[in-house]
Write a protein that holds these residues in place. Structure first.
Motif, PDB file in Angstrom:
ATOM      1  N   ARG A  16      -0.132 -31.091  38.734  1.00  0.00           N
ATOM      2  CA  ARG A  16      -1.526 -31.184  39.202  1.00  0.00           C
ATOM      3  C   ARG A  16      -1.468 -32.033  40.703  1.00  0.00           C
ATOM      4  O   ARG A  16      -2.159 -31.540  41.321  1.00  0.00           O
ATOM      5  CB  ARG A  16      -2.551 -31.570  38.299  1.00  0.00           C
ATOM      6  N   HIS A  29       4.370 -32.770  27.738  1.00  0.00           N
ATOM      7  CA  HIS A  29       3.584 -31.887  28.246  1.00  0.00           C
ATOM      8  C   HIS A  29       2.556 -32.399  29.262  1.00  0.00           C
ATOM      9  O   HIS A  29       2.184 -31.946  30.330  1.00  0.00           O
ATOM     10  CB  HIS A  29       3.193 -30.918  27.150  1.00  0.00           C
ATOM     11  N   SER A  30       1.896 -33.567  28.738  1.00  0.00           N
ATOM     12  CA  SER A  30       0.670 -33.865  29.515  1.00  0.00           C
ATOM     13  C   SER A  30       1.095 -34.759  30.695  1.00  0.00           C
ATOM     14  O   SER A  30       0.659 -34.376  31.729  1.00  0.00           O
ATOM     15  CB  SER A  30      -0.235 -34.935  28.280  1.00  0.00           C
ATOM     16  N   VAL A  42      -4.629 -24.216  40.835  1.00  0.00           N
ATOM     17  CA  VAL A  42      -5.461 -23.768  39.924  1.00  0.00           C
ATOM     18  C   VAL A  42      -4.514 -23.321  38.556  1.00  0.00           C
ATOM     19  O   VAL A  42      -5.161 -22.371  37.983  1.00  0.00           O
ATOM     20  CB  VAL A  42      -6.662 -22.894  40.146  1.00  0.00           C
ATOM     21  N   PHE A  43      -3.244 -23.465  38.557  1.00  0.00           N
ATOM     22  CA  PHE A  43      -2.694 -23.029  37.578  1.00  0.00           C
ATOM     23  C   PHE A  43      -3.045 -23.336  36.212  1.00  0.00           C
ATOM     24  O   PHE A  43      -3.715 -24.478  35.889  1.00  0.00           O
ATOM     25  CB  PHE A  43      -0.989 -23.436  37.731  1.00  0.00           C
ATOM     26  N   THR A  44      -2.748 -22.476  35.108  1.00  0.00           N
ATOM     27  CA  THR A  44      -2.975 -22.780  33.672  1.00  0.00           C
ATOM     28  C   THR A  44      -1.612 -22.718  32.834  1.00  0.00           C
ATOM     29  O   THR A  44      -0.835 -22.045  33.325  1.00  0.00           O
ATOM     30  CB  THR A  44      -3.960 -21.880  33.253  1.00  0.00           C
ATOM     31  N   MET A  45      -1.819 -23.490  31.944  1.00  0.00           N
ATOM     32  CA  MET A  45      -0.691 -23.215  31.140  1.00  0.00           C
ATOM     33  C   MET A  45      -0.888 -22.117  30.157  1.00  0.00           C
ATOM     34  O   MET A  45      -1.978 -21.572  29.659  1.00  0.00           O
ATOM     35  CB  MET A  45      -0.741 -24.408  29.785  1.00  0.00           C
ATOM     36  N   MET A  46       0.381 -21.363  29.903  1.00  0.00           N
ATOM     37  CA  MET A  46       0.402 -20.161  29.197  1.00  0.00           C
ATOM     38  C   MET A  46       0.295 -20.489  27.764  1.00  0.00           C
ATOM     39  O   MET A  46       1.130 -21.186  26.978  1.00  0.00           O
ATOM     40  CB  MET A  46       1.961 -19.527  29.560  1.00  0.00           C
ATOM     41  N   ASP A  47      -0.510 -19.772  27.052  1.00  0.00           N
ATOM     42  CA  ASP A  47      -0.636 -20.032  25.501  1.00  0.00           C
ATOM     43  C   ASP A  47       0.309 -18.974  24.817  1.00  0.00           C
ATOM     44  O   ASP A  47       0.893 -18.501  25.533  1.00  0.00           O
ATOM     45  CB  ASP A  47      -1.853 -19.903  25.007  1.00  0.00           C
ATOM     46  N   GLU A  57      -0.261 -15.131  25.562  1.00  0.00           N
ATOM     47  CA  GLU A  57       0.220 -14.753  26.782  1.00  0.00           C
ATOM     48  C   GLU A  57       1.807 -14.723  27.075  1.00  0.00           C
ATOM     49  O   GLU A  57       2.431 -13.884  27.625  1.00  0.00           O
ATOM     50  CB  GLU A  57      -0.351 -15.769  27.861  1.00  0.00           C
ATOM     51  N   MET A  62       2.279 -32.044  33.304  1.00  0.00           N
ATOM     52  CA  MET A  62       0.828 -31.332  33.819  1.00  0.00           C
ATOM     53  C   MET A  62       0.126 -32.301  34.674  1.00  0.00           C
ATOM     54  O   MET A  62      -0.187 -31.838  36.077  1.00  0.00           O
ATOM     55  CB  MET A  62      -0.220 -31.072  32.711  1.00  0.00           C
TER      56      MET A  62
END
Length: 168
Positions: free
Chosen positions: A118, A110-111, A129-134, A137, A114
């Motif tokens: 990025r 995952h890292s 500026v995306f984020t990972m879905m928790d 969510e 990412m």
């Protein structure tokens, strides 16, 4: 051809094969506690001794704990190798690798993904500026999609049986 295992190295024949195999990428998969981290650390050390810098390698694990443990073991092994070696050039090489550990690509899948996204978001057409879905969510999105699907298909007789199965 796989070289002979060095004396003093505790490794099964399969582990030694994984450590010493060269010329291609390698996937190490085994159950918990079977020595995967040990094998990968020894493999990295051999690459370093062969002239490959640690920041030229990609080592991917499944957990942050495993990645952290691998970096710690590698640091310890490099410090030990510096103390044991009588070759000044090799000592300097090991010392350089110690400095490279924090930036080495030893991380979770995952890292790693990412970092790639990025860095190359513009090639993938992704908002920078995306984020990972928790998990929450994800559940909310799943529910939203289910409701939209339900609204779209509920009136169609051929889907009546399917919805009866899932909505109970």
């Amino acid at each position: 051809m796989i070289p002979e295992k060095p004396k003093g190295l505790q490794a099964t024949p399969d582990q030694w094969k994984a450590i010493a195999t060269r010329g291609n990428n390698l996937l190490v998969s085994a159950s918990a506690g079977s020595g995967k981290t040990k094998v990968l650390v020894e493999r990295i050390l051999m690459h370093i001794q062969e002239g490959i810098d640690i920041n030229e390698l990609l080592v991917v694990t499944f957990t942050e704990l495993a990645a952290k443990e691998m970096k710690e073991r590698l640091r310890s092994k490099l410090e030990e190798a510096i103390e044991k070696s009588t070759d000044e050039v090799l000592q300097q090489r090991f010392a350089k690798q110690l400095q490279l550990i924090p930036s080495a690509m030893i991380s979770t899948i995952h890292s790693f993904c990412m970092k790639v996204i990025r860095r190359y978001f513009y090639l993938a057409g992704i908002d920078p500026v995306f984020t990972m879905m928790d998990e929450i969510e994800g559940q909310l999105l799943q529910e939203k999609v289910w409701r939209a699907l339900e609204e779209e298909l509920l009136d169609q007789p051929e889907y009546e049986e399917v919805f009866a199965t899932f909505s109970s």
